[in-house]
Design a protein around this motif. Sequence first.
Motif, PDB file in Angstrom:
ATOM      1  N   UNK A  97       0.821  -1.207   0.000  1.00  0.00           N
ATOM      2  CA  UNK A  97       0.000   0.000   0.000  1.00  0.00           C
ATOM      3  C   UNK A  97       0.855   1.258   0.000  1.00  0.00           C
ATOM      4  N   UNK A  98       2.120   1.101   0.394  1.00  0.00           N
ATOM      5  CA  UNK A  98       2.993   2.256   0.574  1.00  0.00           C
ATOM      6  C   UNK A  98       3.756   2.515  -0.722  1.00  0.00           C
ATOM      7  N   UNK A  99       3.092   3.212  -1.627  1.00  0.00           N
ATOM      8  CA  UNK A  99       3.671   3.480  -2.935  1.00  0.00           C
ATOM      9  C   UNK A  99       4.722   4.582  -2.860  1.00  0.00           C
ATOM     10  N   UNK A 100       5.451   4.729  -3.959  1.00  0.00           N
ATOM     11  CA  UNK A 100       6.477   5.763  -4.004  1.00  0.00           C
ATOM     12  C   UNK A 100       5.920   7.150  -3.775  1.00  0.00           C
ATOM     13  N   UNK A 101       4.715   7.384  -4.254  1.00  0.00           N
ATOM     14  CA  UNK A 101       3.981   8.622  -3.981  1.00  0.00           C
ATOM     15  C   UNK A 101       2.587   8.200  -3.512  1.00  0.00           C
ATOM     16  N   UNK A 102       2.079   8.792  -2.464  1.00  0.00           N
ATOM     17  CA  UNK A 102       0.846   8.289  -1.838  1.00  0.00           C
ATOM     18  C   UNK A 102      -0.392   8.528  -2.698  1.00  0.00           C
ATOM     19  N   UNK A 103      -1.325   7.577  -2.640  1.00  0.00           N
ATOM     20  CA  UNK A 103      -2.595   7.736  -3.345  1.00  0.00           C
ATOM     21  C   UNK A 103      -3.742   7.253  -2.463  1.00  0.00           C
ATOM     22  N   UNK A 105      -6.232   5.698  -3.490  1.00  0.00           N
ATOM     23  CA  UNK A 105      -6.667   4.377  -3.951  1.00  0.00           C
ATOM     24  C   UNK A 105      -6.147   3.280  -3.021  1.00  0.00           C
ATOM     25  N   UNK A 106      -5.007   3.524  -2.388  1.00  0.00           N
ATOM     26  CA  UNK A 106      -4.361   2.518  -1.557  1.00  0.00           C
ATOM     27  C   UNK A 106      -4.569   2.771  -0.056  1.00  0.00           C
ATOM     28  N   UNK A 107      -4.589   4.040   0.323  1.00  0.00           N
ATOM     29  CA  UNK A 107      -4.615   4.378   1.744  1.00  0.00           C
ATOM     30  C   UNK A 107      -5.769   5.322   2.047  1.00  0.00           C
ATOM     31  N   UNK A 108      -6.595   5.004   3.024  1.00  0.00           N
ATOM     32  CA  UNK A 108      -7.785   5.817   3.296  1.00  0.00           C
ATOM     33  C   UNK A 108      -7.474   7.167   3.929  1.00  0.00           C
ATOM     34  N   UNK A 109      -6.255   7.359   4.411  1.00  0.00           N
ATOM     35  CA  UNK A 109      -5.912   8.618   5.078  1.00  0.00           C
ATOM     36  C   UNK A 109      -5.339   9.648   4.110  1.00  0.00           C
ATOM     37  N   UNK A 110      -5.133   9.265   2.865  1.00  0.00           N
ATOM     38  CA  UNK A 110      -4.579  10.170   1.860  1.00  0.00           C
ATOM     39  C   UNK A 110      -5.731  10.910   1.178  1.00  0.00           C
TER      40      UNK A 110
END
Length: 615
Positions: A97-103, A105-110
């Motif tokens: 879930x921890x992509x190079x740049x946050x999205x 789509x992966x993390x509900x806190x972004x």
Amino acid sequence: MKTAELAELGQQLRVDSVRASAAAGSGHPTSSMSAADLVAVLLANHLRYDFERPEHSANDRFVLSKGHASPLLYAAYKAAGAIEDGELVTFRKLGSRLEGHPTPRRLPWVETATGSLGQGLPVGVGIALAGKRLDRTDYRVWVLCGDSELAEGSVWEAAEHAGFESLDNLIAIVDVNRLGQRGPTRHGHDLDAYARRFQAFGWHTIEIDGHDVDKIDRAYGEALSTTGQPTVILARTLKGKGVAAVEDREGLHGKPLTEAEDAIAELGGPRELHVRVSEPQAAAAPSSVTTEPLQLPSFDLGEEVATRDAFGKALAALGAARGDVVALDGEVGDSTRTEEFGKAHPDRFFECYIAEQQLVATAVGMAARGWVPYASTFAAFLSRAHDFVRMAAVSGSGINLVGSHAGVSIGQDGPSQMGLEDLAMFRSVYGSTVLYPCDGNQTAKLVAAMAGLDGIRYLRTSRGKSPVIYGPDEEFPVGGSKTLRSSDDDRLTVLAAGVTVPEALAAADRLAEDGIRVRVVDLYSVKPVDAETLSRAAEETGCLLTVEDHHAEGGLGDAVAEVFGDGRPVPRLVRLAVRTMPGSAAPDEQLHAAGIDSVGIVAAARMLVEEAVVR
């Protein structure tokens, strides 16, 4: 937390940023290390957020505009207990879930995808506007920016708009570490240079040492007590802070530390501090969101109606039925007809002026808060905001974009005003829907349908009036089409959309007089396109002719061609499109010059039929 604990938390965030990047073998640890103290103080003492309920309406909102500093964000999530240490070291790995740049789509806190610099603050403005004028809650919007991205014009579109709207719920934190990717930034550590610019747009400015946790703490408190204007905190920092081998040194951007274990030791080693982030205040009662029966405008068969006019009336009607619909304008509402919505629902109408990047960013920010935005300007000018559209798709954002004055059919204004690339632009966006209605009733139905779709939705409207060919009860499913002329003797199929549909019908009638039967299909759904109807037309008529008021590349013709790219037999396909640079002329003259009027269609059809006979 007190001073010593805050300093220790800052070091923990640095250590974990180094660890995550080292485990990945890539990343931006030095950019994370410069802002670690800024994030530590915010997380521990000022952010109000329930990580177990990211949808909580009273949560503060945090946007990491310098998205490459994602190791810092993930280290903060770990400190807050949102993720475990084991997940932290999966950073940038397949399936993490921890992509190079946050999205989001992966993390509900972004809140929004970042990484294309200059986007976090504009989207933050949209979220803050939603808080002020729509949600009517007191959540604060915190945006952490890098100094390099302040060279982007979109940042200053956002700065001016925030100042104009007096967004005192918006706090920008600028990590002024003086080093960009290839070397020093334009202004280096000259905080006053940045302050003058923000002050010119009506911001309250605070200049601090970004590694002094007490000064950071006081600056945040001052920002929260400031009313009537947004606040920017300009923090002087050092890239790679805390590790002598990389601190304030050039050439290390985007590289993991080569001696990670030594760097961790120099920073005091791993820590396991846990931050109990302040919970938000009790959620206020949500603003009343109406849900009423939808009463779309209707138009009589044969009536001359511009699709932009139908759009404006339909949007106002949709706003009456759904209280979650908002409209945004790029200071052309009298032309796009969004002014219809503004007159009917002024509390949900937002003027973004001639700042198309901010227009789209505001829509993205409002969509992140659960609103359903319709943002409109001339189709040609949406190209300025293409990167914001692209990043909205990365976010999984649901926004409706409407481009008017498309194609050469606008007439005398000339090519600078003609959207001739918009279908290609929006078709290329991941998960997008592209719609191009030809009459008033079709437009109204598609405007309503857009509200229930996912992803980026684009509607193309036209300036000139066209005859209404569909009744008000006709349905237009997304992904469908309408066959307007058909017989067992059809010798080819003409595929049109928007302004070329009436031209195709006129051409079909003229050809029929000569005994040449042609099928006419209205491909109002350009993406997804009706592959089934196209395949059947190819099988039954053997020849397809597309006609579009758009450049040949990427538009209707390409949408049709792609249907036959799966290995099935490919029909004869000819494409009429705008292939020259238009000038100024009347609309009918423009269509004729481009060869996409009824005369051009008739000529092309006759040639194709003759060639088919010879074969």
